[in-house]
Design a protein around this motif. Structure first.
Motif, PDB file in Angstrom:
ATOM      1  N   THR A 233     -22.120 -21.511  -6.251  1.00 62.75           N
ATOM      2  CA  THR A 233     -23.722 -21.462  -6.294  1.00 62.75           C
ATOM      3  C   THR A 233     -24.090 -22.795  -6.123  1.00 62.75           C
ATOM      4  N   LEU A 234     -23.396 -23.873  -6.980  1.00 62.86           N
ATOM      5  CA  LEU A 234     -23.801 -25.156  -7.101  1.00 62.86           C
ATOM      6  C   LEU A 234     -23.633 -26.022  -5.747  1.00 62.86           C
ATOM      7  N   HIS A 235     -23.088 -25.471  -4.736  1.00 56.95           N
ATOM      8  CA  HIS A 235     -22.901 -26.380  -3.682  1.00 56.95           C
ATOM      9  C   HIS A 235     -23.265 -25.498  -2.336  1.00 56.95           C
ATOM     10  N   LEU A 236     -24.325 -24.865  -2.472  1.00 57.68           N
ATOM     11  CA  LEU A 236     -25.007 -24.011  -1.290  1.00 57.68           C
ATOM     12  C   LEU A 236     -25.570 -25.045  -0.330  1.00 57.68           C
ATOM     13  N   THR A 237     -25.341 -24.790   1.022  1.00 54.00           N
ATOM     14  CA  THR A 237     -26.023 -25.446   1.958  1.00 54.00           C
ATOM     15  C   THR A 237     -27.453 -24.942   2.240  1.00 54.00           C
ATOM     16  N   GLU A 238     -28.427 -25.690   2.679  1.00 55.05           N
ATOM     17  CA  GLU A 238     -29.784 -25.246   2.952  1.00 55.05           C
ATOM     18  C   GLU A 238     -29.848 -23.881   3.897  1.00 55.05           C
ATOM     19  N   ASP A 239     -28.766 -23.803   4.633  1.00 59.13           N
ATOM     20  CA  ASP A 239     -28.697 -22.774   5.861  1.00 59.13           C
ATOM     21  C   ASP A 239     -28.511 -21.565   4.879  1.00 59.13           C
ATOM     22  N   GLU A 240     -27.573 -21.736   3.814  1.00 57.89           N
ATOM     23  CA  GLU A 240     -27.076 -20.576   3.132  1.00 57.89           C
ATOM     24  C   GLU A 240     -28.086 -19.942   2.283  1.00 57.89           C
ATOM     25  N   ILE A 241     -29.021 -21.042   1.541  1.00 51.65           N
ATOM     26  CA  ILE A 241     -30.172 -20.682   1.051  1.00 51.65           C
ATOM     27  C   ILE A 241     -31.289 -19.837   1.792  1.00 51.65           C
ATOM     28  N   VAL A 242     -31.491 -20.393   2.939  1.00 48.91           N
ATOM     29  CA  VAL A 242     -32.588 -19.617   3.993  1.00 48.91           C
ATOM     30  C   VAL A 242     -31.929 -18.282   4.260  1.00 48.91           C
ATOM     31  N   ASP A 243     -30.700 -18.353   4.338  1.00 53.31           N
ATOM     32  CA  ASP A 243     -30.331 -16.610   4.888  1.00 53.31           C
ATOM     33  C   ASP A 243     -30.374 -15.721   3.694  1.00 53.31           C
ATOM     34  N   MET A 244     -30.248 -16.312   2.312  1.00 56.25           N
ATOM     35  CA  MET A 244     -30.170 -15.178   1.406  1.00 56.25           C
ATOM     36  C   MET A 244     -31.824 -14.820   0.961  1.00 56.25           C
ATOM     37  N   PHE A 245     -32.839 -15.711   1.375  1.00 53.52           N
ATOM     38  CA  PHE A 245     -33.944 -15.522   0.881  1.00 53.52           C
ATOM     39  C   PHE A 245     -34.659 -14.939   2.066  1.00 53.52           C
ATOM     40  N   GLU A 246     -34.316 -15.072   3.251  1.00 49.14           N
ATOM     41  CA  GLU A 246     -34.813 -14.225   4.439  1.00 49.14           C
ATOM     42  C   GLU A 246     -34.275 -12.796   4.340  1.00 49.14           C
ATOM     43  N   LEU A 247     -33.025 -12.872   3.906  1.00 47.43           N
ATOM     44  CA  LEU A 247     -32.385 -11.421   3.502  1.00 47.43           C
ATOM     45  C   LEU A 247     -33.335 -10.626   2.400  1.00 47.43           C
ATOM     46  N   THR A 248     -33.683 -11.343   1.539  1.00 50.58           N
ATOM     47  CA  THR A 248     -34.716 -10.891   0.319  1.00 50.58           C
ATOM     48  C   THR A 248     -36.070 -10.412   0.930  1.00 50.58           C
ATOM     49  N   LYS A 249     -36.367 -11.085   1.911  1.00 50.97           N
ATOM     50  CA  LYS A 249     -37.852 -10.629   2.358  1.00 50.97           C
ATOM     51  C   LYS A 249     -37.648  -9.406   3.055  1.00 50.97           C
ATOM     52  N   GLU A 250     -36.434  -9.253   3.882  1.00 52.06           N
ATOM     53  CA  GLU A 250     -36.354  -8.101   4.765  1.00 52.06           C
ATOM     54  C   GLU A 250     -35.886  -6.943   3.782  1.00 52.06           C
ATOM     55  N   TRP A 251     -35.383  -7.082   2.607  1.00 49.34           N
ATOM     56  CA  TRP A 251     -35.160  -6.030   1.622  1.00 49.34           C
ATOM     57  C   TRP A 251     -36.369  -5.656   1.267  1.00 49.34           C
ATOM     58  N   PHE A 252     -37.421  -6.427   0.851  1.00 47.96           N
ATOM     59  CA  PHE A 252     -38.585  -6.156   0.428  1.00 47.96           C
ATOM     60  C   PHE A 252     -39.332  -5.258   1.498  1.00 47.96           C
ATOM     61  N   ARG A 253     -39.405  -5.772   2.627  1.00 46.85           N
ATOM     62  CA  ARG A 253     -40.104  -4.701   3.554  1.00 46.85           C
ATOM     63  C   ARG A 253     -39.669  -3.622   3.800  1.00 46.85           C
ATOM     64  N   HIS A 366     -33.397 -26.545  -2.197  1.00 50.05           N
ATOM     65  CA  HIS A 366     -32.320 -27.387  -1.710  1.00 50.05           C
ATOM     66  C   HIS A 366     -32.071 -28.622  -2.522  1.00 50.05           C
ATOM     67  N   LEU A 367     -33.219 -29.343  -2.084  1.00 47.58           N
ATOM     68  CA  LEU A 367     -33.135 -30.569  -2.740  1.00 47.58           C
ATOM     69  C   LEU A 367     -33.273 -30.645  -4.267  1.00 47.58           C
ATOM     70  N   VAL A 368     -33.982 -29.713  -4.728  1.00 49.05           N
ATOM     71  CA  VAL A 368     -33.827 -29.776  -6.655  1.00 49.05           C
ATOM     72  C   VAL A 368     -32.786 -29.576  -6.868  1.00 49.05           C
ATOM     73  N   PHE A 369     -31.829 -28.686  -6.153  1.00 49.86           N
ATOM     74  CA  PHE A 369     -30.376 -28.149  -6.490  1.00 49.86           C
ATOM     75  C   PHE A 369     -29.538 -29.510  -6.310  1.00 49.86           C
ATOM     76  N   ARG A 370     -29.603 -30.319  -5.197  1.00 49.92           N
ATOM     77  CA  ARG A 370     -28.941 -31.665  -5.164  1.00 49.92           C
ATOM     78  C   ARG A 370     -29.322 -32.436  -6.144  1.00 49.92           C
ATOM     79  N   THR A 371     -30.414 -32.573  -6.644  1.00 48.37           N
ATOM     80  CA  THR A 371     -30.910 -33.717  -7.553  1.00 48.37           C
ATOM     81  C   THR A 371     -30.022 -33.199  -8.918  1.00 48.37           C
TER      82      THR A 371
END
Length: 450
Positions: A233-253, A366-371
């Motif tokens: 969890t602590l070293h996710l790439t930005e693309d991995e974060i994008v993928d998770m939340f885009e999937l979340t939006k799909e599940w909501f719909r 992602h920037l907050v995580f990296r900070t």
């Protein structure tokens, strides 16, 4: 039948108590003097990120009366507001009016009497610092109370000087070992999830970098897990974060299309045992509420509606963000804003606000995580997020943006909990200056955006 003589006295006392309570509530929720100055503004505002004509640096110099070479500090917030309120500049006074419409600010002092023996021990804690010793004798406490959500911060810098028990193992070593050991029998890694997790009634949704798994132990009718294919969890790439939340939006719909009466999208995400996570593998939990949001979120939503009613339709979230922009407590990332807000749950809580859950919002997260992970060496967090209602276009008064609240649980190796009775049942007690945290975030984020 005769009435007792003390009955009228009883009713008199009852009415007196009722009036005192009413006056107290009015004092902390509605300040008539602040509302009068807002009467000329537009009604029924939607959330929008306001573009201030003047920068936070302009307000610092002209309203707060702080030189550009000086740093803003939370302890002087009452002074900044006082100077703005008494300024001859209408822009400064307008800021003070909006601040006071939303927040109630107090400055109080707590004094101590110290015996010579105890003074020696305190001197050891404070490393014989005379300035700190004077500050502990007469401690300044800043109270910021949100009149509409009833959240409150009690800030005392000396709380950050309390002696702490240090662990023999570093936070980084402890975290790395936990992550590595947990991979061995992980239900979510590889293809294990196909036989180790449940599916929603409509089946499983899958993306290249994430997938859904219905929570076996539900807390609501529509409740699922969004699982990254990356264990760490602590070293996710930005693309991995994008993928998770885009999937979340799909599940909501998908869930909303099956039961349209479920309209309120919410998410939580915990990392590491310190935060309460039951699995080390990266996963967030998504749920779709029926008609209203969960209690803490709904309280803010209703507070925002009351704010609009009492302030001529002004949008609560727009004003909330604007106040923090003026105070110099935000960091823009495109059209998303990181906010080091004035009523955090704990010292290391921040917010991210935006009109939509899109690429800039993901970049900010992602920037907050990296900070926090790479620069501040914090390795455990709890996150809560909510989106506008699914039926927003057909509803009345839903002026909610995308809001994420994220708190890093400090420190990960400490045996003592970071959440206590004060935070649970009274108000949040903070020892870290919000301006110091803002500067740390700003330095780290701007370094990565170059």
């Amino acid at each position: 039948m005769q009435l007792r003589r003390d009955v009228p006295i009883f009713f008199f006392l009852l009415i007196t108590i009722f009036l005192l309570i009413l006056l107290f509530q009015l004092h902390y929720t509605v300040d008539p003097s602040t509302r009068a100055g807002l009467s000329k503004l537009i009604k029924n505002q939607k959330f929008r990120i306001l573009t201030n004509k003047y920068s936070s640096l302009w307000y610092q110099t002209n309203c707060f009366q702080v030189q550009q070479s000086q740093k803003l500090v939370l302890e002087k917030l009452p002074e900044y507001l006082k100077n703005s309120h008494s300024s001859k500049n209408e822009i400064c006074r307008q800021f003070a009016t909006i601040f006071n419409a939303l927040f109630h600010l107090d400055e109080i002092y707590g004094s101590l009497k110290l015996s010579p023996i105890y003074l020696k021990k305190i001197n050891q804690w404070l490393h014989n610092n005379d300035v700190l010793l004077e500050q502990i004798r007469k401690q300044r406490i800043i109270k910021v109370y949100n009149r509409y959500t009833h959240e409150e911060m009690l800030y005392n810098y000396m709380r950050s000087q309390r002696p702490q028990t240090k662990s023999e193992i570093s936070s980084e070593s402890y975290t790395s070992k936990l992550l590595e050991d947990s991979k061995k029998n992980c239900d979510f890694c590889g293809k294990n999830y196909l036989n180790s997790t449940a599916e929603d009634t409509f089946g499983r949704l899958e993306h290249r970098l994430s997938y859904t798994a219905a929570n076996t132990f539900k807390y609501d009718r529509w409740h699922t897990l969004i699982v990254s294919r990356n264990h760490d969890t602590l070293h996710l790439t930005e693309d991995e974060i994008v993928d998770m939340f885009e999937l979340t939006k799909e599940w909501f719909r998908k869930a909303h299309s099956i039961e349209p009466m479920y309209t309120c999208p919410e998410m939580i995400w915990d990392a590491m045992p310190k935060s309460g996570a039951s699995q080390m593998h990266t996963h967030l939990q998504a749920s779709l509420g029926f008609d209203i949001y969960y209690g803490n979120i709904e309280r803010i939503r209703q507070g925002a509606r009351l704010y609009a009613q009492l302030n001529n339709g002004r949008n609560y979230y727009s004003d909330y963000l604007s106040i923090h922009q003026i105070l110099g407590l935000t960091i823009p990332v495109g059209n998303a804003h990181i906010v080091v807000h004035l009523t955090p749950i704990k010292d290391l809580e921040i917010m991210i606000m935006g009109e939509k859950l899109e690429r800039n919002f993901y970049k900010a997260l992602h920037l907050v995580f990296r900070t926090f992970v790479d620069d501040l060496n914090e390795y455990s967090f709890s996150l809560g997020m909510y989106l506008p209602p699914m039926n927003e276009s057909s509803s009345n008064g839903h002026d909610i943006p995308v809001v994420c609240r994220l708190v890093f649980r400090n420190p990960v190796t400490n045996l003592r909990s970071d959440i206590n009775g004060l935070d649970l049942y009274t108000s949040s007690v903070i020892g870290k200056d919000r301006y110091i945290l803002h500067q740390q975030l700003k330095d780290s984020i701007y370094k990565r955006l170059k």
